[in-house]
Write an enzyme that holds these catalytic residues in place. Structure first.
Site, PDB file in Angstrom:
ATOM      1  N   LYS A  30      33.090 124.699 106.972  1.00 44.94           N
ATOM      2  CA  LYS A  30      33.349 125.178 105.607  1.00 44.94           C
ATOM      3  C   LYS A  30      32.056 125.628 104.935  1.00 44.94           C
ATOM      4  O   LYS A  30      31.028 124.987 105.086  1.00 44.94           O
ATOM      5  CB  LYS A  30      33.974 124.044 104.781  1.00 44.94           C
ATOM      6  CG  LYS A  30      35.303 123.554 105.324  1.00 44.94           C
ATOM      7  CD  LYS A  30      35.796 122.320 104.591  1.00 44.94           C
ATOM      8  CE  LYS A  30      34.925 121.113 104.813  1.00 44.94           C
ATOM      9  NZ  LYS A  30      35.517 119.856 104.334  1.00 44.94           N
ATOM     10  N   THR A  47      34.584 120.349  91.674  1.00 46.24           N
ATOM     11  CA  THR A  47      34.830 120.473  93.120  1.00 46.24           C
ATOM     12  C   THR A  47      34.913 119.101  93.785  1.00 46.24           C
ATOM     13  O   THR A  47      34.706 118.978  94.984  1.00 46.24           O
ATOM     14  CB  THR A  47      33.718 121.307  93.796  1.00 46.24           C
ATOM     15  OG1 THR A  47      32.449 120.709  93.458  1.00 46.24           O
ATOM     16  CG2 THR A  47      33.751 122.753  93.352  1.00 46.24           C
ATOM     17  N   GLY A 102      36.544 116.398  95.711  1.00 48.44           N
ATOM     18  CA  GLY A 102      37.728 116.304  96.561  1.00 48.44           C
ATOM     19  C   GLY A 102      38.198 117.623  97.155  1.00 48.44           C
ATOM     20  O   GLY A 102      39.309 117.702  97.678  1.00 48.44           O
ATOM     21  N   THR A 103      37.347 118.641  97.128  1.00 54.74           N
ATOM     22  CA  THR A 103      37.783 119.932  97.705  1.00 54.74           C
ATOM     23  C   THR A 103      38.064 119.810  99.216  1.00 54.74           C
ATOM     24  O   THR A 103      39.023 120.384  99.717  1.00 54.74           O
ATOM     25  CB  THR A 103      36.730 121.044  97.486  1.00 54.74           C
ATOM     26  OG1 THR A 103      35.456 120.556  97.897  1.00 54.74           O
ATOM     27  CG2 THR A 103      36.675 121.489  96.048  1.00 54.74           C
ATOM     28  N   GLY A 104      37.208 119.048  99.901  1.00 57.98           N
ATOM     29  CA  GLY A 104      37.380 118.904 101.357  1.00 57.98           C
ATOM     30  C   GLY A 104      38.657 118.146 101.681  1.00 57.98           C
ATOM     31  O   GLY A 104      39.382 118.499 102.620  1.00 57.98           O
ATOM     32  N   CYS A 105      38.947 117.101 100.897  1.00 58.79           N
ATOM     33  CA  CYS A 105      40.174 116.316 101.108  1.00 58.79           C
ATOM     34  C   CYS A 105      41.395 117.209 100.885  1.00 58.79           C
ATOM     35  O   CYS A 105      42.344 117.229 101.689  1.00 58.79           O
ATOM     36  CB  CYS A 105      40.237 115.143 100.134  1.00 58.79           C
ATOM     37  SG  CYS A 105      38.783 114.088 100.143  1.00 58.79           S
TER      38      CYS A 105
END
Ligand SMILES: Nc1ncnc2c1ncn2[C@@H]1O[C@H](COP(=O)(O)OP(=O)(O)OP(=O)(O)O)[C@@H](O)[C@H]1O
Ligand SMILES: Cc1ncc(COP(=O)(O)O)c(N)n1
Length: 275
Positions: free
Chosen positions: A176, A207, A209-212
């Protein structure tokens, strides 16, 4: 009777609901899969940072896993925060002979800088869990730890995604670009082809928790039977709108907006509308 796919998240918690289990379950609900969760660590955190962490025992995590897997087998599984080697070994043991699509978000450090995985575990995840993954979704710092070289360009991200597949044994990897500059570009390698998923970079601090959110959206689509490429395409559309329309909650880095995509729809939904 209403038939619905189910998905399981194995991860840590966020009482403010922006990351971890809470974020994952919101995504599952939004994407119309039945959401289930196994908690690995209880985290005292909010939009300003992590205050403390308590790990559950491996024994108790195993009991939770058995409770779910023997009763409602999910159509896809994701793991997020898996802090210790013992937890990784347990999950590897449980998923070793499974054919259920498995998404690994190799959560290592929270955006606030707090470590969510101990140092030894960063080495061990390469050997225990990555080879079992249908898709791994590292951000740039996580990918750098997994592959052992710096990632500054899209070429570096391509090399890293390929190495995670060809040498570490995952079926697919998406590196990412949230931590790079310019457009938000994520590079997917599925063992055959490289794909770029690109969006405008929004100038926002919200941003957390964007990956979760992104990996849960991919998991939801895999649970519904989508290919990795299609699941990532929908996941990217979901996270992009979740960042574009922030909720302005919290004193620090606020959460993503799980209703953002409803304002414009996802690609597959647009196609359906067009027909
Ligand atoms: N400012 C931004 N504008 C648009 N897209 C973004 C932005 N920041 C991140 N993204 C996208 O969000 C997704 C998640 O990427 P990111 O690199 O932020 O993950 P992460 O660091 O694992 O997230 P977290 O640790 O907060 O859970 C990727 O698709 C990335 O391109
Ligand atoms: C339980 C848990 N899992 C994952 C993250 C990463 O999210 P972020 O990097 O946005 O803090 C987190 N903060 N907490």
């Amino acid at each position: 009777m209403h038939k619905i796919a189910s998905a399981l998240t194995i991860a840590g918690t966020d009482p403010t609901g922006g990351a971890g289990i809470q974020a994952d379950l919101k995504v599952f609900q939004e994407r119309e899969v039945y959401g289930m969760s196994v908690i690995t660590s209880v985290v005292a955190q909010n939009t300003e940072g992590v205050q403390d962490v308590q790990h559950l025992t491996v024994d108790f995590i195993e009991k939770q896993l058995d409770a779910v897997l023997t009763d409602i087998p999910p159509q896809a599984i994701k793991t997020g925060m898996i802090a210790t080697v013992e937890m990784m070994e347990l999950i590897a043991k449980k998923l070793k002979n499974s054919t259920i699509p498995y998404v690994i978000d190799p959560v290592m450090v929270a955006k606030s800088g707090h470590s969510l995985m101990d140092k030894t575990s960063r080495e061990v995840i390469r050997q225990t869990l990555i080879p079992l993954a249908t898709v791994v979704t590292p951000n740039v710092p996580e990918a750098e730890i997994l592959v052992g070289f710096d990632i500054q360009t899209n070429d570096d991200a391509e090399k890293a995604a390929k190495l995670i597949v060809d040498e570490l044994g995952a079926q697919a990897a998406i590196v990412k670009g949230g931590h790079l500059t310019g457009e938000a570009i994520d590079v997917l390698y599925d063992g055959n082809e490289l794909y770029y998923f690109q969006s405008e970079r929004f100038n926002t601090k919200h941003t957390h928790g964007t990956g979760c959110t992104f990996s849960a959206a991919i998991t939801a689509e895999l649970a519904k039977g989508k290919s990795v490429k299609d699941a990532v395409e929908l996941g990217k559309a979901y996270i992009t709108k979740a960042i574009e329309y922030p909720l302005e909650l919290g004193k620090g880095n606020g959460p993503t907006n799980h209703w953002g995509y409803r304002l414009e729809g996802l690609p597959a939904q647009k196609e359906i509308v067009d027909k």
